[in-house]
Scaffold this motif. Structure first.
Motif, PDB file in Angstrom:
ATOM      1  N   VAL A 236       0.823  -1.204   0.000  1.00 49.60           N
ATOM      2  CA  VAL A 236       0.000   0.000   0.000  1.00 49.60           C
ATOM      3  C   VAL A 236       0.860   1.259   0.000  1.00 49.60           C
ATOM      4  CG1 VAL A 236      -1.866  -1.176   1.202  1.00 49.60           C
ATOM      5  CG2 VAL A 236      -0.190   0.106   2.515  1.00 49.60           C
ATOM      6  N   LEU A 237       2.177   1.115   0.190  1.00 45.79           N
ATOM      7  CA  LEU A 237       3.041   2.290   0.112  1.00 45.79           C
ATOM      8  C   LEU A 237       2.967   2.945  -1.252  1.00 45.79           C
ATOM      9  CD1 LEU A 237       6.249   1.170   2.053  1.00 45.79           C
ATOM     10  CD2 LEU A 237       4.584   2.873   2.737  1.00 45.79           C
ATOM     11  N   GLY A 238       2.738   2.138  -2.265  1.00 42.14           N
ATOM     12  CA  GLY A 238       2.549   2.693  -3.604  1.00 42.14           C
ATOM     13  C   GLY A 238       3.740   3.479  -4.095  1.00 42.14           C
ATOM     14  N   ASP A 239       3.480   4.671  -4.618  1.00 38.32           N
ATOM     15  CA  ASP A 239       4.517   5.483  -5.261  1.00 38.32           C
ATOM     16  C   ASP A 239       5.067   6.561  -4.332  1.00 38.32           C
ATOM     17  OD1 ASP A 239       4.289   4.071  -7.637  1.00 38.32           O
ATOM     18  OD2 ASP A 239       2.636   5.332  -8.341  1.00 38.32           O
ATOM     19  N   VAL A 240       5.207   6.253  -3.080  1.00 38.27           N
ATOM     20  CA  VAL A 240       5.791   7.239  -2.166  1.00 38.27           C
ATOM     21  C   VAL A 240       7.238   7.501  -2.568  1.00 38.27           C
ATOM     22  CG1 VAL A 240       4.297   6.622  -0.248  1.00 38.27           C
ATOM     23  CG2 VAL A 240       6.459   5.423  -0.557  1.00 38.27           C
ATOM     24  N   PRO A 241       7.739   8.689  -2.319  1.00 39.24           N
ATOM     25  CA  PRO A 241       9.106   9.016  -2.768  1.00 39.24           C
ATOM     26  C   PRO A 241      10.168   8.237  -2.015  1.00 39.24           C
ATOM     27  CG  PRO A 241       8.186  10.798  -1.435  1.00 39.24           C
ATOM     28  CD  PRO A 241       7.063   9.840  -1.698  1.00 39.24           C
ATOM     29  N   THR A 242      11.304   8.015  -2.667  1.00 36.77           N
ATOM     30  CA  THR A 242      12.447   7.370  -2.033  1.00 36.77           C
ATOM     31  C   THR A 242      13.060   8.312  -0.997  1.00 36.77           C
ATOM     32  OG1 THR A 242      12.926   6.073  -4.001  1.00 36.77           O
ATOM     33  CG2 THR A 242      14.718   6.360  -2.435  1.00 36.77           C
ATOM     34  N   LEU A 243      13.373   7.770   0.160  1.00 37.77           N
ATOM     35  CA  LEU A 243      13.957   8.563   1.239  1.00 37.77           C
ATOM     36  C   LEU A 243      15.471   8.576   1.096  1.00 37.77           C
ATOM     37  CD1 LEU A 243      11.838   7.184   4.231  1.00 37.77           C
ATOM     38  CD2 LEU A 243      11.427   9.261   2.880  1.00 37.77           C
ATOM     39  N   HIS A 244      16.063   9.742   0.979  1.00 34.25           N
ATOM     40  CA  HIS A 244      17.519   9.874   0.892  1.00 34.25           C
ATOM     41  C   HIS A 244      18.071  10.098   2.295  1.00 34.25           C
ATOM     42  CE1 HIS A 244      21.435  10.620  -0.777  1.00 34.25           C
ATOM     43  NE2 HIS A 244      21.497  11.786  -0.156  1.00 34.25           N
ATOM     44  N   LEU A 245      18.837   9.114   2.786  1.00 36.20           N
ATOM     45  CA  LEU A 245      19.395   9.155   4.139  1.00 36.20           C
ATOM     46  C   LEU A 245      20.914   9.088   4.038  1.00 36.20           C
ATOM     47  CD1 LEU A 245      16.847   6.657   5.707  1.00 36.20           C
ATOM     48  CD2 LEU A 245      16.812   9.141   5.905  1.00 36.20           C
ATOM     49  N   ALA A 262       9.742  -3.917   0.740  1.00 38.29           N
ATOM     50  CA  ALA A 262       9.023  -2.669   0.522  1.00 38.29           C
ATOM     51  C   ALA A 262       9.783  -1.479   1.096  1.00 38.29           C
ATOM     52  CB  ALA A 262       7.624  -2.764   1.142  1.00 38.29           C
ATOM     53  N   ILE A 263      10.351  -1.650   2.296  1.00 32.74           N
ATOM     54  CA  ILE A 263      11.078  -0.549   2.925  1.00 32.74           C
ATOM     55  C   ILE A 263      12.400  -0.288   2.215  1.00 32.74           C
ATOM     56  CG2 ILE A 263      12.321   0.100   5.027  1.00 32.74           C
ATOM     57  CD1 ILE A 263       9.346   0.617   5.166  1.00 32.74           C
ATOM     58  N   LEU A 264      13.165  -1.363   1.927  1.00 31.87           N
ATOM     59  CA  LEU A 264      14.476  -1.173   1.300  1.00 31.87           C
ATOM     60  C   LEU A 264      14.367  -0.503  -0.056  1.00 31.87           C
ATOM     61  CD1 LEU A 264      16.600  -4.366   2.030  1.00 31.87           C
ATOM     62  CD2 LEU A 264      16.927  -2.052   2.887  1.00 31.87           C
ATOM     63  N   ALA A 265      13.300  -0.813  -0.775  1.00 34.98           N
ATOM     64  CA  ALA A 265      13.135  -0.223  -2.102  1.00 34.98           C
ATOM     65  C   ALA A 265      12.909   1.276  -2.039  1.00 34.98           C
ATOM     66  CB  ALA A 265      11.972  -0.902  -2.817  1.00 34.98           C
ATOM     67  N   ARG A 266      12.606   1.779  -0.849  1.00 33.37           N
ATOM     68  CA  ARG A 266      12.296   3.202  -0.715  1.00 33.37           C
ATOM     69  C   ARG A 266      13.297   3.915   0.188  1.00 33.37           C
ATOM     70  NH1 ARG A 266       8.073   0.064  -1.670  1.00 33.37           N
ATOM     71  NH2 ARG A 266       6.417   0.834  -3.039  1.00 33.37           N
ATOM     72  N   ILE A 267      14.450   3.288   0.402  1.00 34.88           N
ATOM     73  CA  ILE A 267      15.531   3.913   1.170  1.00 34.88           C
ATOM     74  C   ILE A 267      16.773   4.019   0.295  1.00 34.88           C
ATOM     75  CG2 ILE A 267      17.137   3.619   3.095  1.00 34.88           C
ATOM     76  CD1 ILE A 267      14.957   2.313   4.674  1.00 34.88           C
ATOM     77  N   GLU A 268      17.328   5.183   0.244  1.00 29.70           N
ATOM     78  CA  GLU A 268      18.618   5.387  -0.430  1.00 29.70           C
ATOM     79  C   GLU A 268      19.636   5.766   0.640  1.00 29.70           C
ATOM     80  OE1 GLU A 268      20.659   8.498  -3.571  1.00 29.70           O
ATOM     81  OE2 GLU A 268      18.515   8.042  -3.762  1.00 29.70           O
ATOM     82  N   ALA A 269      20.574   4.859   0.911  1.00 28.06           N
ATOM     83  CA  ALA A 269      21.549   5.058   1.987  1.00 28.06           C
ATOM     84  C   ALA A 269      22.942   4.746   1.460  1.00 28.06           C
ATOM     85  CB  ALA A 269      21.205   4.189   3.185  1.00 28.06           C
TER      86      ALA A 269
END
Length: 509
Positions: A236-245, A262-269
């Motif tokens: 359900v996260l859908g197209d939320v933006p990638t988080l740049h950390l 789902a979480i890893l696909a939306r984290i840039e570390a």
């Protein structure tokens, strides 16, 4: 002058120096001593040494700033008064007391220190829900570290400190949930740790975790352990933006596979160098994440030579990279831990991660007890690791198969060397029983003198370490004679190292 000469050396120091020494002597070491030792009990011993030491103790507010629930409430009140405006370290441990006193000690302690919440700096609570209800709603402007654990079940801590703790940097919650998608406490965090167990009603949802991480732009450490699976579909996260950390270096996720992906696909570390994932995470989904982390970490360090370690167990593989030279050992290694069947996981590491490393780096390969070898592993795994310099075999199901592979050259002449692990220099064997005749035969075949002038001989063995079993002095001398080295040791010892699993679980518990 003569009076000063008769004083102990420490009493000749300025009061400020003595008080700093006392502070170092009583200050608890995080995290373990925070749970076990009362600093005020140590301080009482120091104050009893002499009148001058007592005067130093009474005139230094910082020495009275370590409050522990094991101290009598009367002593805590005295410490609160003598600490004046010093920032406080508050530790409340709910020990087992006979009824009806089980909750009384903790609640009395919290009620005693609660009016001074504006001075709280480091807080550790391991209590029941009755005591957690007494956590104040007033602001905690100095709070830097808040570690809280509920001992009698999951507990929703609703808006602690009124959401006003602007200096908070480290938050660790075990069996305690916040309103993760709207918790103002998260904004300045550098470390977030959440531990929830199976069958708990307060499991964190994927959308809530995403919102929590999004609230921590300066996050450096993220540890999530959740035994229960949330009803919230991670997709359900859908197209939320990638988080740049950019500061995030540690990620440890012990949650459901879909949740992790789902979480890893939306984290840039890009600075991540310490990573753990749950058992059934699809390895192909991690490739695009981990290899950039690895390449960035290695390229940004002024280190020319690395050491790679692969620790193989039945259900987990730990892959780490450290500098090969001792002077660089203070650098934090790239540390990857993957849970799952060891053969496909190890094959993935060989296929995807090892090609990212310079070809000259040595490898330590360790097989922990329980690993069973198959004929197919020779081509799939072993022959693809020619840079192994250190091999450890711990009470495996059929180590004789590996010895067969080590002892004889391969028929494939297309390889740079026909020997398995041609650069092997250190070998460790852990077993309660050795077939010494078989072992000696294989050692003789690989490293013993030969009549043939074969230029493709394996490297001489520098160290052979045998753990367990019975080895006579005559057998020991025979090994040394064949290997041409005195670096053959035998110890009557069981496995001495904790497994990678226990290390991670200790970190998460």
């Amino acid at each position: 002058m003569s009076l000063m000469m008769n004083q102990p050396h420490i009493d000749r120091l300025p009061i400020e120096t003595i008080s700093n020494i006392f502070l170092l002597a009583i200050r608890p070491i995080w995290p373990r001593e925070y749970r076990l030792i009362s600093a005020l009990a140590k301080l009482a011993v120091i104050a009893a040494v002499s009148k001058r030491w007592r005067a130093v103790v009474d005139s230094t507010p910082e020495l009275w700033s370590f409050l522990h629930s094991s101290d009598p409430v009367e002593i805590t009140r005295i410490a609160l008064d003598k600490s004046k405006d010093a920032s406080l370290t508050v530790t409340c441990i709910q020990y087992e007391h006979p009824e009806p006193d089980k909750d009384l000690v903790a609640t009395r302690f919290i009620d005693c220190v609660k009016p001074h919440v504006a001075r709280w700096r480091f807080v550790f609570f391991r209590v029941n829900s009755t005591a957690l209800r007494r956590i104040p709603a007033a602001a905690a402007p100095r709070l830097r570290r808040f570690t809280v654990q509920c001992q009698d079940g999951p507990y929703l801590l609703d808006n602690p400190f009124g959401g006003d703790a602007p200096q908070l940097r480290e938050l660790a919650c075990s069996r305690v949930a916040l309103r993760w998608d709207s918790a103002p406490l998260l904004a300045g965090l550098s470390s977030l740790k959440i531990v929830l167990f199976q069958k708990e009603r307060l499991s964190i949802r994927c959308s809530e975790l995403y919102a929590a991480i999004a609230s921590c732009p300066r996050l450096q450490s993220l540890i999530i352990r959740q035994g229960s699976i949330s009803a919230d579909d991670p997709l359900v996260l859908g197209d939320v933006p990638t988080l740049h950390l950019p500061f995030l270096t540690k990620i440890k996720l012990s949650i459901s596979p879909a949740f992790t992906n789902a979480i890893l696909a939306r984290i840039e570390a890009p600075a991540c160098n310490n990573f753990m994932a749950e058992a059934d995470v699809e390895l192909s989904d991690l490739t695009d994440r981990l290899i950039p982390y690895l390449a960035t970490v290695l390229s940004n360090q002024p280190i020319k030579k690395w050491k790679t370690a692969i620790d193989v167990q039945e259900e987990v593989i730990r892959f780490s990279i450290t500098p090969a030279h001792k002077e660089w050992t203070v650098w934090q290694p790239f540390d990857l831990e993957l849970w799952g069947e060891w053969i496909p996981t190890l094959t993935w590491i060989i296929d995807k991660l090892l090609p990212s490393i310079a070809t000259q780096d040595p490898i330590i390969l360790k097989f922990s007890q329980g690993c069973e070898y198959f004929d197919s592993l020779l081509d799939r795994v072993f022959l693809r690791l020619p840079r192994v310099e250190h091999l450890v075999l711990e009470q495996n199901a059929n180590p004789e198969l590996v010895w067969e592979w080590l002892a004889e050259p391969m028929d494939d002449s297309t390889r740079p060397s026909r020997w398995l692990f041609p650069k092997l220099r250190k070998l460790e064997l852990y077993s309660f029983y050795y077939d010494w005749a078989f072992l000696m035969e294989k050692v003789q075949s690989r490293w013993g003198p030969t009549q043939d002038e074969d230029s493709d001989r394996p490297e001489p063995l520098e160290t052979l370490k045998l753990m367990g079993g019975n080895l006579s002095a005559e057998q020991m001398e025979r090994f040394k004679e064949v290997l041409g080295s005195c670096n053959v040791t035998h110890e009557y010892s069981d496995l001495g190292e904790d497994s990678a699993e226990s290390e991670w679980m200790a970190d998460l518990s």
